[in-house]
Design an enzyme around this catalytic site. Sequence first.
Site, mmCIF file in Angstrom:
data_model
loop_
_atom_site.group_PDB
_atom_site.id
_atom_site.type_symbol
_atom_site.label_atom_id
_atom_site.label_comp_id
_atom_site.label_asym_id
_atom_site.label_seq_id
_atom_site.Cartn_x
_atom_site.Cartn_y
_atom_site.Cartn_z
ATOM 1 N N SER A 286 0.821 -1.211 0.000
ATOM 2 C CA SER A 286 0.000 0.000 0.000
ATOM 3 C C SER A 286 0.852 1.257 0.000
ATOM 4 O O SER A 286 1.871 1.362 0.664
ATOM 5 C CB SER A 286 -0.902 0.022 1.220
ATOM 6 O OG SER A 286 -1.473 1.305 1.335
ATOM 7 N N ARG A 332 1.112 9.167 -7.762
ATOM 8 C CA ARG A 332 1.567 7.867 -8.240
ATOM 9 C C ARG A 332 2.302 7.908 -9.565
ATOM 10 O O ARG A 332 3.328 7.249 -9.719
ATOM 11 C CB ARG A 332 0.348 6.978 -8.426
ATOM 12 C CG ARG A 332 -0.280 6.700 -7.128
ATOM 13 C CD ARG A 332 -1.449 5.817 -7.274
ATOM 14 N NE ARG A 332 -1.803 5.417 -5.929
ATOM 15 C CZ ARG A 332 -2.892 4.761 -5.611
ATOM 16 N NH1 ARG A 332 -3.730 4.417 -6.542
ATOM 17 N NH2 ARG A 332 -3.118 4.438 -4.367
#
Lengths: 639, 253
Positions: A286, A332
């Site tokens: 994660s 990201r």
Amino acid sequence: MTTQLDARIPSGPLADKWTKHRAESKLVNPNNKRKFDILVVGSGLAGASAAASLAELGYHVKCFCFQDSARRAHSIAAQGGINAAKNYQNDGDSVFRLFYDTIKGGDFRSREANVYRLAEVSANIIDQCVAQGVPFAREYGGLLANRSFGGAQVSRTFYARGQTGQQLLLGAYQALSDQINMGGVKMFPRSELLDLVIVDGHAKGIVVRDLKTGEISSFPGDAVVLATGGYGNVFYLSTNARGCNVSATYRAYKRGAFFANPCYTQIHPTCIPVGGPYQSKLTLMSESLRNDGRVWVPKNKGESRRPDQIPEAERDYYLERKYPSFGNLAPRDIASRSAKEVCDEGRGVGPGGLGVYLDFAESIRRLGEQTIRERYGNLFDIYHNITGENAYQVPMRIYPAVHYTMGGLWVDYNLMSNVPGLHVLGEANFSDHGANRLGASALMQGLADGYFVIPCTIANYLATQLGKKVSPDRPEFRAVEEEVRGRVKKLLSIKGKRSATSFHQELGLLVWEQCGMARSRDGLKDALQKIGPLREEFWENLNVLGGQQELNQSLEQAGRVADFLEFAELMCLDALEREESCGGHFRVEYQTEEGEAVRNDKDFCHVTAWQYTGPDSKPVANIEPLVFENVKLAQRSYK
Amino acid sequence: MNFKLKVWRQQNENTAGQFRDYEAINIPAEASFLEMLDIVNEGLIARQEEPIAFDSDCREGICGMCSLVVNGIAHGPGKAKTTCQLYMRRFQDGETIWIEPFRAAAFPIVKDLIVDRSAFDRIIQAGGYITARTGSAPDANSIPIGKTVADLAMEAAACIGCGACAAACPNSSAMLFVAAKISHLGLLPQGQPERTSRVRNMVRTMDALGFGSCTNHYECEAVCPAEISATFISRLNRDYAVASIREGLAARG
Ligand SMILES: Cc1cc2nc3c(=O)[nH]c(=O)nc-3n(C[C@H](O)[C@H](O)[C@H](O)COP(=O)(O)OP(=O)(O)OC[C@H]3O[C@@H](n4cnc5c(N)ncnc54)[C@H](O)[C@@H]3O)c2cc1C
Ligand code: FES
């Protein structure tokens, strides 16, 4: 012929649109709700929450999933958390800020009105989930705890250990189970949608294969809701569950639904690196780990020392260096591309040099191992189990992997596609994340769509359908069923030499190389030239054993790979025609000297919604211009 | 690495099954158990033999879909793992490995190593939820819940519904599964209004579906990939006793 896309965005100020729309939406009275059958395909966060909420309202719902239980949908695997603009931390969060972060995170390629609505209902989601008993993390005083996630400077992420998706999905699954018990929903597990039935231009049914018996049958309905997840597995290796596929949305595309922005795919920066060709999937660590882990690689190429032997001065904490204000929490796409860059420079670590360190040593010194264990214990366990390494002692090795797909079927403000009656929710639609999704926003979107949006907006369609029930005897149903049977028969009769997996692997590698983290005109053209022949070989040399009238996993897989082989072409075409870099779509031709993405707002500030025009003709690109009235388009900067 | 496999093959629910021998050759030690089976299956397909059917989806221990008994142990050797989290480096080169489906009367075999666990869904449908109509919830922070209670509820809620507990139990009891849901919801203030009816309906449904009773073998706890504690079973028993007494009192008026 291109179609003018009407997103049906309500007029008025941004902050009032949703309230106004709800007030103005059509209603279906309780007696009439009982007359409507809604087919919900998918039981992930979007599908389960929609099925349960629609049944609560009195509609008759049938819900389908391919797993053996609704509870096993891919959403179960989400780890990190769910965003909501609650401002419980008093750190300046607001609906507008969450909206703005999401729009900016998506590199200004999403629709303002939808994103604002998402931010608006985010708070209700948390309320709803807590009422269902979702055990979110709490402070000692008993109030809800938050953490921060990539792309945000406030703490607005709610979480349940490293199992947030599991707990949210179980909440939705339990609500669904309640409705199954009450008779409002009939559940069809181990059932796969293989096609959509269109009657007089409206979506009025689906054709499903019972995966246990092989029986193919059609189900009529007054509306169809697809909540079938994303297409990340077109790359073969991804963090998605093995069964995730594009078939439902791609079949709908072939029946006329527009596929929007298929080239927007997200590569997650923190995954366990690939081990070898035997690998069947990639495991995500994660992103929440980036709260306490520091990303680095050695400054020197070909470094051979163990990480703890490399002195501070010879380490490059490249995210902190390049993006001082966001540091390890850079979004990201940026974090992934930066990892690729340092590995391309020869500074990667681990086997094949395809990895970077995610180091917890400093956090452990600062907070103690116990705190780190409490926060991420299960992730460290997963890492240990897969790699045999103890990340409390040596830094994790991570590398980017395909994770999420922002593209999907085009929908309007009501979440209805251009095919009347066909609604699309969750990762399956294209709507809210633009060219890049921020962490902890997919769970939010799936539940917003399912709990709060569709129960209201579907009435706008159904209210026009009173007294228009389509008879299941209509020839359209038999015709699509026969097409599906023919296709299944064809797959079984090729009797060639290669397994579906081998085709899938080959396709995956090709698109990962040419349509992955960095894309180029030549590379995409090359991919487009190779996909066609690969598909031809598939249809001549596929080997599927077993029969149709039984549980046959090779057959299931072959059908999905067949669709990926067509869809990959659409994805590459979209990537080729979008001559700019934005979010997860990075075209090497469009970058600054420092390697940052360069958008082209003049020519590409729009959604491309592809229209199928037949097997041998190029799909038509329909355009939805994106109009920004409330934010200023800016060069995304996380410096 | 190389292995000799003894794999349960069964065409469908109505036919008899048997163990068949297979060779797993050139398996990387880093491969997972299911990846080892993938490799074997690719070999079978190449030889025109039907591949071994087994369930899996997430392949990271959370969806609860994988369900193999490996060398007599549900999910195989090692603690707190699903089959998909089992890695070949744990086995000896040349070892013979026995692979079977989860077995329990309430989990009929569908094909080879795949079983039907819909009985678990039916138990949840009988009451494993808190009724909370969408849109009617109060502000999430209006019900403070102490961290200790919330953490304990989370421990129970971590159940992945794989069915290893029932497969490992000599009585094929589903008590650990039911206890986990009863405890998760029963610990929370939101779960109180339906606490009595929930336990009554879930336990009775469990019994009706053909799961056995719990006689304290603790095999369930030993194989549980989510490390659900058997102490939750005592909680379930207490709640059920209370529910039964209440029911008795209500019946007497
Ligand atoms: C490892 C991982 C971690 C993640 N962590 C986070 C996170 O922390 N926060 C966050 O916000 N997001 C996270 N995400 C993303 C998020 O989990 C997904 O985007 C989201 O759960 C998708 O939900 P969904 O309901 O749209 O689809 P899914 O959960 O994928 O459900 C799809 C459903 O459709 C069904 N289906 C599909 N095709 C068919 C068919 N042809 N016929 C019948 N049924 C079909 C499936 O059976 C399933 O029930 C993560 C994703 C991954 C892979
Ligand atoms: S495949 Fe999901 S838990 Fe094993």
